[in-house]
Design an enzyme around this catalytic site. Sequence first.
Site, short mmCIF file in Angstrom:
data_model
loop_
_atom_site.label_atom_id
_atom_site.label_comp_id
_atom_site.label_asym_id
_atom_site.label_seq_id
_atom_site.Cartn_x
_atom_site.Cartn_y
_atom_site.Cartn_z
N HIS A 1 -9.14 2.63 -2.77
CA HIS A 1 -7.75 2.33 -2.47
C HIS A 1 -7.09 1.51 -3.59
O HIS A 1 -6.96 0.29 -3.49
CB HIS A 1 -7.69 1.58 -1.12
CG HIS A 1 -6.31 1.26 -0.65
ND1 HIS A 1 -5.19 1.99 -1.02
CD2 HIS A 1 -5.85 0.29 0.17
CE1 HIS A 1 -4.12 1.47 -0.43
NE2 HIS A 1 -4.49 0.43 0.29
N CYS B 1 0.81 -1.22 0.00
CA CYS B 1 0.00 0.00 0.00
C CYS B 1 0.85 1.27 0.00
O CYS B 1 0.38 2.33 -0.40
CB CYS B 1 -0.93 0.01 1.20
SG CYS B 1 -1.97 -1.45 1.30
#
Lengths: 373, 373
Positions: free
Chosen positions: B317, B77
């Site tokens: 995301h 991430c």
Amino acid sequence: MSAVVYGVGTTKFGRQPGRSGSSLGQEAILEALGDAGVDSVDAVYAGTVFGAPGTAQRALQDAGITAVPVLTFENACATSSTAFHEARHAVMSGRYERVLCLGIETMTSSFDGPITPEVTDSEGRAGLALPGVYALVASRYAYLHGLDTKALAQLAVKNRRHGSFNPRAQHGKEVTLEEVLASRMVADPLTLYQCCDISDAATAAVVGVPRGNDRDVRIAGSALRSGRLWDHRSTQPWGYELMGEVAAAAWEDAGIGPEEIDLFEVHDAFTIGELTATEALGLTAPGGGADLVLSGHTALGGRQPVNPSGGLLSRGHPLGATGLAQIAEAVWQLRGDAGGRQVEGARVAAVETMGGGTAGIDGNGCVVVVLGG
Amino acid sequence: MSAVVYGVGTTKFGRQPGRSGSSLGQEAILEALGDAGVDSVDAVYAGTVFGAPGTAQRALQDAGITAVPVLTFENACATSSTAFHEARHAVMSGRYERVLCLGIETMTSSFDGPITPEVTDSEGRAGLALPGVYALVASRYAYLHGLDTKALAQLAVKNRRHGSFNPRAQHGKEVTLEEVLASRMVADPLTLYQCCDISDAATAAVVGVPRGNDRDVRIAGSALRSGRLWDHRSTQPWGYELMGEVAAAAWEDAGIGPEEIDLFEVHDAFTIGELTATEALGLTAPGGGADLVLSGHTALGGRQPVNPSGGLLSRGHPLGATGLAQIAEAVWQLRGDAGGRQVEGARVAAVETMGGGTAGIDGNGCVVVVLGG
């Protein structure tokens, strides 16, 4: 500040589908740390092409390397050469004192034959896998200079002979000229034995500030650049101009020319790749590559051996691990530790890794490194 | 030498399966170059987690950025925050004058629900996808401090309200506390509206040497570190100690403390992620996160708004694109260009991105950046 290689490590190369990337990675890391004589590093510069997120971290945790910055690079075939080039710059800039470089790739459980090109690539949409890209290189080369297909096959014979002295190679058996020419045609004129194999392996190196250790190997120069568009106006084979530009930048960085380099590890994913690389790197004039092979100039015992390790044709080509395998061979050669494939009196070595062929561009990237001197 | 942000650009976030990564990337690149007022860069620091080799190069070629070094990073991430942190160091060290940072991720055509964990991970073997990892964080938090599940849900209400002012967000509609609590349970106590969505997007920024332009935003500090082993002896939730260490390093680098920061973009992949981040970053004492939400301290109009963009909960995301989306929001806020979600008088902003949860380690990596001041 300059940078040196403290130590290197690699697994054996080959079809090892039962071993995870972390298991292979750990083995390479531990050999490199032991060879370097260190048990900690300031950062890790890792690389994998097809590995899942966390591939490097999984390998690192069991080797006890945690709580440091870990970067993972992807740059196609040039992935771990890229990590090495970046690690060198991190040390030179004073950011870190020592950096572990790591390449991990497990391919044989994912691919059956050549890498499948992406449908998002122009090459992929055209059904042009990498053997086809390199066959087009050969076609263009033949148009420009004529192509002696026996010399091209002889190049495979040379590299497989070198590889027979390399106990870590995937293909350690010699092949004859007749066997190379008679092997299955993959993409005309490239027969099976002129194409490297997919592989599973991990490779590592520790790069650091000079510490007055005689076994350390100086990094004399390096360069990295990414490609330009395929350009139908270019008269050159794919990748040729990029290799030439990056090599020129590396020679300038090292302050030497190709004639002063004792041995080369170059990207012979296919025989034609080595042929064009020897010309782009300036070992000979354009069109002179075949003569370098036929005269023995680039064979062990010749003036400038190319791929004394056996190259990708013998070692196999686990994409993200290949660059550091080439670096490791150069380090072993410069230390005089290369056994039956030792280049006598080797003082300076160069490594060239060509990445890509996807994306409709002239290579994703090319890295050239000069070691020793 | 210090480094500044010349300009930023992002696509809209959302389910855009018909658009390729290169198309999204090109849009973000062109906006960032236009915003920066430059048409060339010295290098490209790109990032993608699931993108194929050449993803960045494909986006770059049509934007006319070729023949420069292109690095592609993967750090889960934290991928494009990592690229940004590295680009800052490349400029600071004098290696490059300006670097294009790029994040690209297309997920909605590959995943149906949460990211599938790898069987090579201990989490993957245990069937522990990321919602489960964060649910364990919540369980541990509840054990340590008690957990007000209404405050946790209120955090989602806050971020979705912020996101209703963000025209690029994937989920631009407000939700009520009742809707959050009544939404489907994904991993107890995390209901659906407390989990970010997978997404398709690209993000970009141009980082360079100071050039005396009032619109440029100073990079005051940054830090990157990777995690340690899960340690059953640790009393803290997963990732908490890593976030705290990286934040402390970033505050020291910037020479400021969290109390001096006007707004934060933090990694609210799940509501509990923001709650623990606000504590690890030092906005409050351990256990004080819920009060920050309930008092309005971290809402727009409060003393220190957290995720004025709406965060990952609103924006979606797209892993490799998220870090630079957070950076872009900070830049827009510091320039006063954030429209209906503007934090009045914003002078200093901080970004925190937490990467990973695979690999049996305490996060693949965490990046904290301080901008402005």
